[in-house]
Motif scaffolding. Sequence first.
Motif, PDB file in Angstrom:
ATOM      1  N   ARG B 324       0.841  -1.197   0.000  1.00  0.00           N
ATOM      2  CA  ARG B 324       0.000   0.000   0.000  1.00  0.00           C
ATOM      3  C   ARG B 324       0.872   1.240   0.000  1.00  0.00           C
ATOM      4  NH1 ARG B 324      -3.762  -1.817   4.943  1.00  0.00           N
ATOM      5  NH2 ARG B 324      -5.244  -0.991   3.451  1.00  0.00           N
ATOM      6  N   GLY B 325       1.740   1.294  -1.009  1.00  0.00           N
ATOM      7  CA  GLY B 325       2.750   2.347  -1.110  1.00  0.00           C
ATOM      8  C   GLY B 325       2.213   3.760  -1.103  1.00  0.00           C
ATOM      9  N   ASN B 326       0.940   3.961  -1.469  1.00  0.00           N
ATOM     10  CA  ASN B 326       0.420   5.323  -1.512  1.00  0.00           C
ATOM     11  C   ASN B 326      -0.480   5.657  -0.331  1.00  0.00           C
ATOM     12  OD1 ASN B 326       1.797   5.702  -3.815  1.00  0.00           O
ATOM     13  ND2 ASN B 326       0.040   5.432  -5.177  1.00  0.00           N
ATOM     14  N   ASP B 327      -0.690   4.692   0.557  1.00  0.00           N
ATOM     15  CA  ASP B 327      -1.526   4.962   1.731  1.00  0.00           C
ATOM     16  C   ASP B 327      -0.693   5.646   2.798  1.00  0.00           C
ATOM     17  OD1 ASP B 327      -3.558   3.809   0.413  1.00  0.00           O
ATOM     18  OD2 ASP B 327      -3.604   1.964   1.578  1.00  0.00           O
ATOM     19  N   TRP B 328      -0.335   6.897   2.513  1.00  0.00           N
ATOM     20  CA  TRP B 328       0.608   7.567   3.409  1.00  0.00           C
ATOM     21  C   TRP B 328       0.057   7.752   4.799  1.00  0.00           C
ATOM     22  CZ3 TRP B 328       5.353   7.173   2.513  1.00  0.00           C
ATOM     23  CH2 TRP B 328       5.818   7.093   1.200  1.00  0.00           C
ATOM     24  N   HIS B 329      -1.290   7.844   4.932  1.00  0.00           N
ATOM     25  CA  HIS B 329      -1.840   8.022   6.276  1.00  0.00           C
ATOM     26  C   HIS B 329      -1.527   6.802   7.130  1.00  0.00           C
ATOM     27  CE1 HIS B 329      -4.773   5.883   3.899  1.00  0.00           C
ATOM     28  NE2 HIS B 329      -5.399   5.506   4.991  1.00  0.00           N
ATOM     29  N   LEU B 330      -1.527   5.601   6.520  1.00  0.00           N
ATOM     30  CA  LEU B 330      -1.230   4.387   7.281  1.00  0.00           C
ATOM     31  C   LEU B 330       0.279   4.207   7.465  1.00  0.00           C
ATOM     32  CD1 LEU B 330      -3.754   1.825   5.789  1.00  0.00           C
ATOM     33  CD2 LEU B 330      -3.918   3.144   7.897  1.00  0.00           C
ATOM     34  N   LEU B 331       1.025   4.446   6.387  1.00  0.00           N
ATOM     35  CA  LEU B 331       2.477   4.250   6.463  1.00  0.00           C
ATOM     36  C   LEU B 331       3.119   5.152   7.506  1.00  0.00           C
ATOM     37  CD1 LEU B 331       3.537   3.821   2.748  1.00  0.00           C
ATOM     38  CD2 LEU B 331       3.874   2.215   4.619  1.00  0.00           C
ATOM     39  N   THR B 332       2.725   6.438   7.489  1.00  0.00           N
ATOM     40  CA  THR B 332       3.348   7.361   8.436  1.00  0.00           C
ATOM     41  C   THR B 332       2.993   6.977   9.870  1.00  0.00           C
ATOM     42  OG1 THR B 332       1.483   8.824   8.064  1.00  0.00           O
ATOM     43  CG2 THR B 332       3.511   9.330   6.880  1.00  0.00           C
TER      44      THR B 332
END
Lengths: 360, 364
Positions: B324-332
Amino acid sequence: MIASAATPGMVRKILLSILVPAFNVLLHTGIFIFLRDSDLNSIVYAVLAILWGVVGVYFMYWSLNWVVEQYSDVWRRRIQPFLFVGPAFLLLSWLLLIPTIRTLIMSFQNAASTEFVGFANYAAVFTDRLLITALRNNLLWVVFGATACIVLGLLIAVLADRSSFERTAKVIIFLPMAISFVAAGVIWKFIYYYQPGDEQVGLLNAIVVALGGEPQAWTSMTQPWNNLFLIVILIWMQTGFAMVIFSAALKGVPDDILEAARVDGAGEIRIFFRIIIPFIMTTILSVSTTIVVFTLKIFDVVMIMTGGQYNTDVVATQFYRQLFMFQNNGYGSTLAIILLIAVIPVIIFNLRQIRKQGGF
Amino acid sequence: MRRRSRRAGSKTVVNVVLAVICLIWLIPTIGLFVSSFRPATEILKTGWWTVVPHKENVAKDQIQLPKDTDLRQPIQVNGQTFSDDQLREGVKAADGTTFMWQNRRARTIDVLEAGWKMNTEFTTENYKGVLTGKTYEIKDTDGTVKTKKGNGMSQAFLNTLVVSIPATIIPILIATFAAYAFAWLRFPLRKTMFVIVIMLLVVPLQIAMIPILRDYTALGLNGTFLGIWLAHAGFGLPLATYFMYSYISQLPRDLFESAFMDGASNFTIFTRLILPLSVPSIASISIFQFLWVWNDYLVALIFIGNQPDVQVLSMKIADMVGTRGNDWHLLTAAAFVSMLMPLAVFFGLQKYFVRGLLGGSVKG
């Protein structure tokens, strides 16, 4: 008389010497099998493991030591040291020492480690395009990454030494060392993030757009220079390490020498290159070796940022790829041996340093 | 006098340069922290730095032109004349506001005024989503509701603890025993063994992985906690032994001699004297080993692999980066969760932390 008196004692000692170690072996094998096969809740499991790690290991030393204490002075003095270093050495042998030899042997064998192929793997490492790329990139990492860490670390240490907020500055620069490369990878991936269009949420592209440039997909653009964007992450994380050590070394430069030079009219830059640098040369050398070794083994950053795509593979990621994707033990082992060869000068340097300190 | 003022001037320069460097060093982490609290839709629309008050054009008013306005001719707006191209890019009007098409076909124009703006929409949804592994809903700006599955990071957090604590305690206890023997006992092969320990300090872990992996497959240890504890214990031993050795060998000799005179055995001396005296050193190396295991990705990747129920934080995040490379809300948010422990240790135990990291820097 003496012989008959000694015999019961001897028998007891021999029995103990066999029974106690045997009991330990059984006990730990039992725990080992139990921990391996049981299907417990992970917290209970962890608590048991901690108990084993502390109480179990301690009990092993204690019980074996108790047996040794039964022996005569001479034998006790002979055996006891081995009791103390034994467990460490066994573990080291199993998990590092013997594997190194086995890896060396495997590097002369084929992909499935079934027959010997001589130096074929080594020849391949220097001809296969994938592997050459990995070697070249590792070189880039060492040349740019390690150098930048050392130069920046020294610069920041000098600046901090003369600033009014030394402690705060050092904490800020050192902070990235605490976090994992994986987390750092996420941080920087977000900074390099590229999306088509004018609105960029990645910091770097936003800056580029604000300055009137074209946004870029930094980690996949003009190869091999995209590697530099990964190397920046290493610099961000490791400069703090160099800085803290340099900072301590700078405090060791005697003030009177510096004052004398200033009185003689030497400029700050001249003082830095002519007095400070020579004075902390040994520190610079040891920091450099440490960072170079660290850089040679770089793995996490590349895996997270690009997975080794776009020609960013390094030796360690190529090792992983050979091992798990191509199932080629031969190439994998050879790459590991190459990493080992690369750190051999550092091993020798370390041994010399420790011998000089009177370590052994 | 002149000299002093020049010095003061250069001090200002030093302070400014250093402050700029510190800012550069801090910004990446701040960006992550701020982003992890921003709603999913906002993160991809505006940069995280827009939470800082900044100048931005804000629509103040709208002008409705006659529907039959010819766009190929100069266009009259509030008594001023603009071309279609100007209005597309936005053009300054006489009163300082900016005119720009809001909807070209409907012939409406936005009157924009530069004003201070600040994005203050924050949420803890990201953390909830990342930690619980339950599905949660995101409301998009256009009103559609998407459901997404979170990631069960709390299980991974727990697993990481389960991996890290025994993987710290076991090697350090064993190493301290060995360090005492190397420092104070005389025995054959002592030098050889110690040289081997020193040599193993910087050896890259890759060198041991293939053989260990084979042993583990034979023993059924792949993907188990036990396997990764043992691996970390083995890999941590050289450093822990060397680190403890350098401390224990510096202890004054008289200390033991009087104890020996009193008839204490080596074991008693070790447990009653050495261990208590070594607490600061043990703390430093423990913190180093703990954080090393906590932050480790390589060893977990090789020896835990894809086993879902023993997954550690670093593996989980690496997985998320891949899937989920673009799910920045989750990654961060996930990255920040993994940083909690290191940051807590960093700020809570800074003295030991720095000492441990400096001593441990040679580790392979």
